[in-house]
Every structure is written in C-alpha cells, then in structure tokens.
Design a protein around this motif. Structure first.
Motif, PDB file in Angstrom:
ATOM      1  N   TYR A   1      44.404  71.797  20.147  1.00 12.46           N
ATOM      2  CA  TYR A   1      45.493  71.181  20.908  1.00 12.46           C
ATOM      3  C   TYR A   1      46.806  71.433  20.172  1.00 12.46           C
ATOM      4  N   ARG A   2      47.686  72.181  20.826  1.00 14.62           N
ATOM      5  CA  ARG A   2      48.991  72.528  20.253  1.00 14.62           C
ATOM      6  C   ARG A   2      48.821  73.098  18.844  1.00 14.62           C
TER       7      ARG A   2
ATOM      8  N   GLY B   1      53.778  68.851  13.862  1.00 16.36           N
ATOM      9  CA  GLY B   1      52.821  68.141  14.702  1.00 16.36           C
ATOM     10  C   GLY B   1      52.955  66.640  14.756  1.00 16.36           C
TER      11      GLY B   1
ATOM     12  N   SER C   1      53.477  65.808  18.342  1.00 16.35           N
ATOM     13  CA  SER C   1      52.282  66.248  19.079  1.00 16.35           C
ATOM     14  C   SER C   1      51.124  65.291  18.863  1.00 16.35           C
TER      15      SER C   1
ATOM     16  N   ASP D   1      51.698  62.711  21.324  1.00 18.53           N
ATOM     17  CA  ASP D   1      51.423  63.256  22.655  1.00 18.53           C
ATOM     18  C   ASP D   1      49.930  63.230  22.956  1.00 18.53           C
TER      19      ASP D   1
ATOM     20  N   SER E   1      48.573  73.967  26.459  1.00 22.40           N
ATOM     21  CA  SER E   1      48.457  72.979  25.382  1.00 22.40           C
ATOM     22  C   SER E   1      47.424  73.387  24.344  1.00 22.40           C
TER      23      SER E   1
END
Length: 372
Positions: free
Chosen positions: A10-11, A33, A36, A39, A62
């Motif tokens: 993820y990301r 991050g 993130s 998120d 993503s």
C-alpha cells in the motif's frame, strides 16, 4: 486501543509493521509515509462504516510502486478493546484491469476465529448452532459492514471501536459556521462539517458540551459560550460568544465560527475532539494538530491530552513537526519513519540516548542526525 498495524503493498509500505502505544508521536522527513499511515487507517474505518466500494478506497494506484502487480494488498490490525484482544485481517486483490475486490476478511477474538470471508461466502458462528452460518457475498464491499450483527455479537466491541476510530487532518479554513442538518456520518477529516457534527454532539451529549465549554474558557480569552442560532427553517449558524470586558455586564459579542481566526478555530476543534474521543476512551489520529497555533497554545492541550489518555484509557497518535511537541514527547513516545530513496518505509523507536547529545531532539531532527 490499536496495538499493532501491518501493511503490505500500500503506497510506500511493503511488509511494514508498527506497534503504537497509548500515546504515540510519529516523526520523519516528508514522503516517509506518515500521512499514508493515517490514510490506511481511515480507509479501513470507511470500509466498516458503510456500504463503501473496496475499489473506491483501495484503487490500483494505491499499490506499492515497483511491486509485482499480482501481489495483493494486505492489512492486519490488532487492538485491545475492553481488555479483549482482537485481530482483523484484510486482503485485497486487483485484476489485470486494476479492479479491486475483497479476497479475504477475517477476525479473531482472544485467538479464536469468529468471522471469515473467503471471497465468495461470509462464515459467522451463530448462537445455538453447532457450526457456522454462511452468507453468499460479492467481494466489492465488506460483508461485516452489511450484516446486522447486533449489539450482542462477540464482534461488536471491535467493530464499534473501528467505526469510531477518528482520523483528522485539520484544515481550519474549511470549518464553516452554517449547517443545514445534523450529521450521522461523523466528523470529516478536514473538519469541513464541524458545525453539523458539533450540533449533533451538543444535542445528544450536553454534559460533554459543558466540558468543552469549560476548557475553551481557559484557552480563548473572553470566551464564555456558544449558540446555534436558527437562520432559516432548515439552517443554523454556530456562533461563539465573547465578553467585551472583565465583567459580564460589559456586554458580549457573537462571532460565527468562520469569522474566527484559524488558530481560534483550531482550538475549538482540538478541545472538542479531546473530550469527545479521548474522554470516552477512543482512538484519535491527528496530523499536525499544532498548525496555526502559537507556542504557548499547544502545551495546555498536550497536557490535557496526556491526562485523558491516562485517566480514560484513550489513545492518541500524533504526526508533528513542531519543536515543542517533539522535545516534549519524542524520547518517550516517538517513532521515526524513514526510507532510502523511494524504497519502502521503515519505522523504529527513537532511543533515549539520541537525546543525550547535549541537544534537544528537535535540533537533532533539523540537523538530520536523529536517524544516523
């Protein structure tokens, strides 16, 4: 309380693991991050808060850049709720066109499996039944968000905690004074629906509103109350009342929420969140809450936050670049996020000895020495 979070694909996260405590400060350079992380938590929260499509929350873009396209996205949350350990796992796959589907969702309570979705069927133990009950379901959204499990379900404590997880990235300029209706969704991360959320709060929890008022009187000079003035049949305006002088007889003036300065609006939001979330033992994630505030304004709020975490059993996760916040919290509660180039993020505790160089931690951060 969130005790462990694992994120894969993820990301900027690849095989990432993070173990926050009751009070956690996240530090690190830009692009490592920190946002993130919030998120990811917010998307999982949204998945369980309503009929939300997996693809809207976890689109193909993503995924971790440079990773294998067939590699699924995996999230693991471990939390202790009312002294009971829970584990929640989420697995998301993307087809060749990048369309997302829920491939697996599972939950354990005290090490015992209570729920599993295998991509086609949801398996739930039912009271009075020797086995599981199966529900066919498509993988476009979470079955847990759709099934009416009831308050007596053994999954209810964790789901209540997750659906009441608060992820806030405050934007005081977005806080408008007028509201046309109360909100049932909850406070938006940017605080744009603060007036509607606050109206709902004071109607349902007047004692909580009284505690917020008392706190604001101590930090906003002249503040003594608020009104939700009716403008039309369907709209109200949140106004804060300030006394004109030291005596109540010297008159007062009302200011709509969006007539206040950015700093004043931030204080209103921060103390409302403090009492609503931490005062009831919830988990609050805040991205740079000290923005728009002067140095002396953030300290009383931080002190009260720590008191609430200790007294009420709440949890707070802060992202900050503020020197005073860093110096106050980093050596005891800090995590440093870092990555090499555009590689995956790594998180590590900030060691106590990193503050023993004769310099405050904020100075070590500014010089780039904290991670050497």
């Amino acid at each position: 309380m969130l005790t462990r979070l694992c994120i894969d694909n993820y990301r900027c996260f690849l095989n990432f693991e993070f173990r926050p405590g009751p009070f956690t400060l996240v530090l690190g350079p830009n692009g490592t991050g920190k946002s993130s992380l919030l998120d990811a938590l917010y998307c999982i929260h949204r998945l369980q808060s309503g009929w939300t499509h997996v693809g809207d929350l976890f689109p193909a873009e993503s995924r971790y850049r440079g990773g294998a396209p067939e590699r699924p996205q995996r999230f693991l949350l471990e939390a202790t709720v009312s002294d009971i350990p829970f584990s929640y796992e989420l697995l998301i796959e993307h087809d060749r066109r990048g369309r997302a589907r829920l491939a697996r969702e599972a939950m354990q309570r005290e090490g015992r499996r209570l729920y599993e979705f295998d991509g086609t069927h949801a398996h739930l133990p039912m009271a009075g039944s020797p086995g599981d009950s199966d529900f066919p379901f498509q993988g476009h959204m979470s079955p847990l968000a759709a099934l009416d499990l009831g308050r007596k379900s053994p999954l209810a404590p964790f789901l209540d905690w997750l659906r009441n997880l608060w992820v806030i990235r405050p934007v005081p300029q977005a806080m408008k004074a007028e509201t046309s209706a109360t909100t049932t969704w909850g406070l938006q991360p940017d605080l744009s629906n603060f007036a509607a959320w606050f109206q709902n709060l004071v109607q349902e929890e007047p004692r909580l509103a009284a505690r917020i008022t008392r706190s604001l009187r101590a930090v906003l000079p002249g503040f003594h109350g608020y009104t939700l003035a009716r403008e039309t049949e369907k709209t109200r305006t949140l106004r804060l009342l300030f006394r004109g002088g030291r005596r109540a007889t010297e008159g007062s003036a009302g200011f709509a929420l969006d007539e206040l300065s950015d700093g004043q609006r931030m204080l209103v939001a921060l103390y409302a969140l403090l009492h609503e979330v931490l005062g009831t033992g919830g988990t609050l994630c805040l991205d740079e809450p000290e923005n728009y505030l002067a140095l002396p304004e953030i300290q009383p709020w931080l002190d009260e936050v720590r008191d609430q975490v200790v007294d009420r059993g709440g949890q707070v996760l802060l992202i900050s670049h503020h020197p005073r916040v860093i110096n106050l919290l980093a050596t005891r509660y800090g995590y440093w996020f870092d990555r090499k180039g555009m590689g995956p993020v790594k998180a590590r505790r900030i060691a106590i000895q990193e503050a023993d160089e004769g310099l405050p931690v904020s100075e070590l951060v500014s010089r780039g020495w904290i991670h050497e």
